[in-house]
Motif scaffolding. Structure first.
Motif, short mmCIF file in Angstrom:
data_model
loop_
_atom_site.label_atom_id
_atom_site.label_comp_id
_atom_site.label_asym_id
_atom_site.label_seq_id
_atom_site.Cartn_x
_atom_site.Cartn_y
_atom_site.Cartn_z
N GLY A 173 39.95 32.50 45.40
CA GLY A 173 41.22 31.80 45.25
C GLY A 173 42.33 32.65 44.67
O GLY A 173 42.44 33.86 44.94
N LEU A 174 43.15 32.01 43.83
CA LEU A 174 44.32 32.68 43.28
C LEU A 174 43.94 33.85 42.38
O LEU A 174 44.66 34.85 42.32
N LEU A 175 42.83 33.74 41.67
CA LEU A 175 42.43 34.83 40.80
C LEU A 175 42.11 36.08 41.60
O LEU A 175 42.48 37.19 41.21
N ARG A 176 41.45 35.90 42.75
CA ARG A 176 41.17 37.07 43.60
C ARG A 176 42.47 37.64 44.14
O ARG A 176 42.63 38.88 44.20
N ALA A 177 43.40 36.78 44.56
CA ALA A 177 44.69 37.28 45.05
C ALA A 177 45.42 38.05 43.96
O ALA A 177 46.02 39.10 44.22
N GLY A 178 45.38 37.53 42.72
CA GLY A 178 46.02 38.23 41.62
C GLY A 178 45.38 39.59 41.37
O GLY A 178 46.07 40.58 41.14
N LEU A 179 44.05 39.65 41.42
CA LEU A 179 43.35 40.91 41.22
C LEU A 179 43.70 41.92 42.31
O LEU A 179 43.84 43.12 42.04
N ARG A 180 43.86 41.45 43.52
CA ARG A 180 44.23 42.36 44.62
C ARG A 180 45.64 42.91 44.42
O ARG A 180 45.90 44.09 44.70
#
Length: 392
Positions: A173-180
């Protein structure tokens, strides 16, 4: 160049303002505090690195190139704050987090002290505002200072990349997008800013001139990488709130016909109008007021109107739920018309409970508002906009 750097600092710092919009709540959250600290320090790095700022600092202190250790020390503090942010983001026991944070502060504190000492021992009499790294790349003392700040920043960026790659496999979700986004920004910093700086400095060591890498290529890459990193930090925290506020705005607009119909009957205390209220706050107040009005209109609910509308809806081929909501809207429309005309309550009002009062949240009210907008008794409930005595 200074204008571009100042603009990057403003945009970078704005994200911390958004995260810190409620100071009392934010101060109790170590993750929010560390995120804001990292973003603010990143903004200060840009401000300190601008040629105009460097010239002003040098003039104020009377020391040529004093802005260099100030900028490099601020960059080291920024690198430390990034590692502290990662530690808080990872979480764990309070003692473990505290121990790791103290280690980072001690390590980068030593780096900052070493930068100041090396600058004080070196000979940097010629002021350089844009090319100090390459101009003094072979000067004893300053050479070590330049290499030290670069290595400290590289260590932080490499650690950030490693953590982002590892965590990116574990979250969604958003956490993965933020990490990317953070990973992209860190790679831009490593491959754009730091690689260009290293190449320009090493070229000076070997007697070549590749200063353009340090003065032209590195600054915009650092700005872009920092902005993308800040977006990665902010995205998982702010986007859900933005989506919720946008949904609240839409539901507020949808409830407007229902509120227009029943507002005259609401006895809920009306707070002072505040233009800065967010959509969710406005929605909560409207929800409470509508429920209060529905309770006040209950003595006017006519069961015969509801059953007749329900029968018509079912015969028209509507689903049972749709027919129920439409029937409730018809009963409410008739009730608002009678109440607005100050007619006496019914002798035997309907004991029926509206669907909107049985479900949590605003979903039931939204359905009722939409049904009321298409109710055949539309002209009747519009009379409810006239202020009348409370049905209670």
């Amino acid at each position: 160049m200074s204008l571009v750097v100042y603009l990057a600092a403003c945009v970078f710092g704005l994200s911390s303002v958004l995260l810190f919009r409620r100071p009392r709540t934010a101060l109790r959250n170590p993750l929010t505090v560390s995120t804001c600290a990292a973003i603010v320090l990143g903004s200060l790095v840009f401000v300190c690195a601008a040629p105009l700022t460097l010239a002003a600092v040098n003039d104020l202190t009377g020391i040529p190139n004093f802005g260099a250790p100030l900028t490099y020390g601020m960059l080291s503090a920024y690198s430390c704050s990034l590692l502290i942010l990662l530690i808080n983001w990872r979480g764990g026991s309070r003692e473990r987090v505290r121990r790791l944070v103290l280690r980072c502060v001690a390590a980068y504190g030593a780096v900052i002290v070493a930068i100041v000492v090396l600058f004080a021992l070196a000979d940097a009499r010629t002021e350089r505002l844009t090319d100090l790294d390459t101009y003094y790349a072979t000067t004893p003392g300053l050479r070590e200072m330049i290499l030290l700040y670069l290595l400290g920043h590289s260590a932080a960026m490499l650690a950030m990349c490693a953590v982002c790659v590892k965590w990116g496999r574990e979250v969604t979700g958003l956490l993965r997008a933020g990490l990317r986004l953070i990973l992209t920004g860190a790679l831009l910093d490593l491959l754009g800013f730091q690689a260009a700086k290293y190449a320009a400095v090493v070229a000076r060591w070997s007697g070549h001139d590749m200063d353009f890498l340090s003065t032209t290529v590195a600054p915009p890459m650092a700005s872009l990488g920092a902005l993308i990193c800040s977006a990665g930090f902010v995205l998982p925290r702010l986007l859900p709130a933005v989506v919720a506020q946008w949904r609240g705005y839409g539901e507020n607009r949808t409830l407007r016909p229902l509120w227009t119909a029943v507002r005259f009957a609401s006895t809920a205390p009306k707070p002072q109008a505040r233009w800065w209220w967010l959509p969710q706050e406005r929605l909560r107040w409207r929800e409470v007021s509508i429920h209060d009005a529905l309770l006040a209109l209950a003595p006017y609910f006519d069961e015969r109107v509801r059953l007749r509308a329900l029968d018509e809806g079912l015969r028209a081929g509507r689903s049972a739920h749709r027919a129920r909501i439409d029937a409730e809207a018809a009963m409410l429309a008739a009730a608002t018309r009678r109440a607005a005309a100050q007619e006496p309550p019914l002798d035997a009002p309907s004991p029926y409970r509206l669907h909107a009062t049985e479900v949590p949240g605003t979903s039931g009210l939204v359905e009722l508002a939409r049904a009321l907008s298409r109710s055949p008794l539309d002209t009747g409930w519009r009379a409810g906009t006239v202020r009348a005595a409370s049905p209670r």
